[in-house]
Write a protein that holds these residues in place. Sequence first.
Motif, PDB file in Angstrom:
ATOM      1  N   ILE A 175      -0.100  -2.195  10.831  1.00 55.05           N
ATOM      2  CA  ILE A 175       0.852  -2.196   9.732  1.00 55.05           C
ATOM      3  C   ILE A 175       1.943  -3.222  10.033  1.00 55.05           C
ATOM      4  CG2 ILE A 175       0.396   0.169   8.991  1.00 55.05           C
ATOM      5  CD1 ILE A 175       3.034   0.972  10.411  1.00 55.05           C
ATOM      6  N   TYR A 228       6.129   2.175   0.211  1.00 50.93           N
ATOM      7  CA  TYR A 228       5.065   1.178   0.217  1.00 50.93           C
ATOM      8  C   TYR A 228       5.209   0.286   1.442  1.00 50.93           C
ATOM      9  CZ  TYR A 228       4.252   2.533  -4.601  1.00 50.93           C
ATOM     10  OH  TYR A 228       3.962   3.254  -5.729  1.00 50.93           O
ATOM     11  N   ILE A 229       4.149   0.232   2.241  1.00 48.64           N
ATOM     12  CA  ILE A 229       4.138  -0.650   3.404  1.00 48.64           C
ATOM     13  C   ILE A 229       3.811  -2.060   2.934  1.00 48.64           C
ATOM     14  CG2 ILE A 229       1.726  -0.074   3.917  1.00 48.64           C
ATOM     15  CD1 ILE A 229       4.376  -0.991   6.530  1.00 48.64           C
ATOM     16  N   THR A 239       7.002   6.443   9.557  1.00 47.24           N
ATOM     17  CA  THR A 239       6.295   7.146   8.486  1.00 47.24           C
ATOM     18  C   THR A 239       4.974   6.458   8.168  1.00 47.24           C
ATOM     19  OG1 THR A 239       8.394   7.881   7.544  1.00 47.24           O
ATOM     20  CG2 THR A 239       6.465   7.924   6.093  1.00 47.24           C
ATOM     21  N   TYR A 240       4.998   5.122   8.047  1.00 48.83           N
ATOM     22  CA  TYR A 240       3.781   4.367   7.756  1.00 48.83           C
ATOM     23  C   TYR A 240       2.773   4.491   8.891  1.00 48.83           C
ATOM     24  CZ  TYR A 240       6.944   1.902   4.495  1.00 48.83           C
ATOM     25  OH  TYR A 240       7.840   1.572   3.520  1.00 48.83           O
ATOM     26  N   LYS A 289       0.849  -1.200   0.000  1.00 46.26           N
ATOM     27  CA  LYS A 289       0.000   0.000   0.000  1.00 46.26           C
ATOM     28  C   LYS A 289       0.883   1.247   0.000  1.00 46.26           C
ATOM     29  CE  LYS A 289      -3.971   2.140   0.715  1.00 46.26           C
ATOM     30  NZ  LYS A 289      -4.863   2.391  -0.357  1.00 46.26           N
ATOM     31  N   SER A 290       0.597   2.161  -0.898  1.00 44.77           N
ATOM     32  CA  SER A 290       1.404   3.370  -1.062  1.00 44.77           C
ATOM     33  C   SER A 290       1.168   4.370   0.068  1.00 44.77           C
ATOM     34  CB  SER A 290       1.055   4.043  -2.390  1.00 44.77           C
ATOM     35  OG  SER A 290       1.698   5.288  -2.482  1.00 44.77           O
ATOM     36  N   THR A 291       2.284   4.993   0.471  1.00 44.08           N
ATOM     37  CA  THR A 291       2.230   6.131   1.389  1.00 44.08           C
ATOM     38  C   THR A 291       2.914   7.323   0.740  1.00 44.08           C
ATOM     39  OG1 THR A 291       4.308   5.502   2.449  1.00 44.08           O
ATOM     40  CG2 THR A 291       2.288   4.661   3.441  1.00 44.08           C
ATOM     41  N   ALA A 334       1.098   7.769   8.539  1.00 51.07           N
ATOM     42  CA  ALA A 334       0.278   7.845   7.326  1.00 51.07           C
ATOM     43  C   ALA A 334      -1.046   7.098   7.483  1.00 51.07           C
ATOM     44  CB  ALA A 334       1.052   7.295   6.130  1.00 51.07           C
ATOM     45  N   PHE A 335      -1.025   5.975   8.197  1.00 54.44           N
ATOM     46  CA  PHE A 335      -2.226   5.149   8.347  1.00 54.44           C
ATOM     47  C   PHE A 335      -2.866   5.271   9.724  1.00 54.44           C
ATOM     48  CE2 PHE A 335       0.093   3.027   4.918  1.00 54.44           C
ATOM     49  CZ  PHE A 335      -0.892   3.013   3.952  1.00 54.44           C
ATOM     50  N   LYS A 355      10.969   4.019   8.217  1.00 51.89           N
ATOM     51  CA  LYS A 355       9.791   3.841   7.370  1.00 51.89           C
ATOM     52  C   LYS A 355       8.572   3.437   8.199  1.00 51.89           C
ATOM     53  CE  LYS A 355      12.209   2.706   3.106  1.00 51.89           C
ATOM     54  NZ  LYS A 355      12.552   1.621   2.168  1.00 51.89           N
TER      55      LYS A 355
END
Length: 96
Positions: free
Chosen positions: A35, A17-18, A53-54, A11-13, A57-58, A50
Amino acid sequence: MESAQNIQTEKSTGRFYIDIVADIANSEGKILKTIIENQLKRTDHDPLGKLLTYASAFDACIIIWIVKETTEGHQNAINWFNKHMPDSISFFLVKV
């Protein structure tokens, strides 16, 4: 915990991508965004950054880092996150 729902891979962030994003319902029925980042080698700083960051983002509540081997420093970082984050957020470092 119940079974995962809405499972998405890669899945794009934005630029990154996670590996896996999923919704998991806890015992009270609350949906927890989860995640998972796979690093099937020794831990290094890149995936840890990362993951943060993920997580933002989510708006993740459960953050899982799956690795082949971990360093003491990265294990200490995960322990520090769990000690200083609110109880609603949990980090896991899983060695396979």
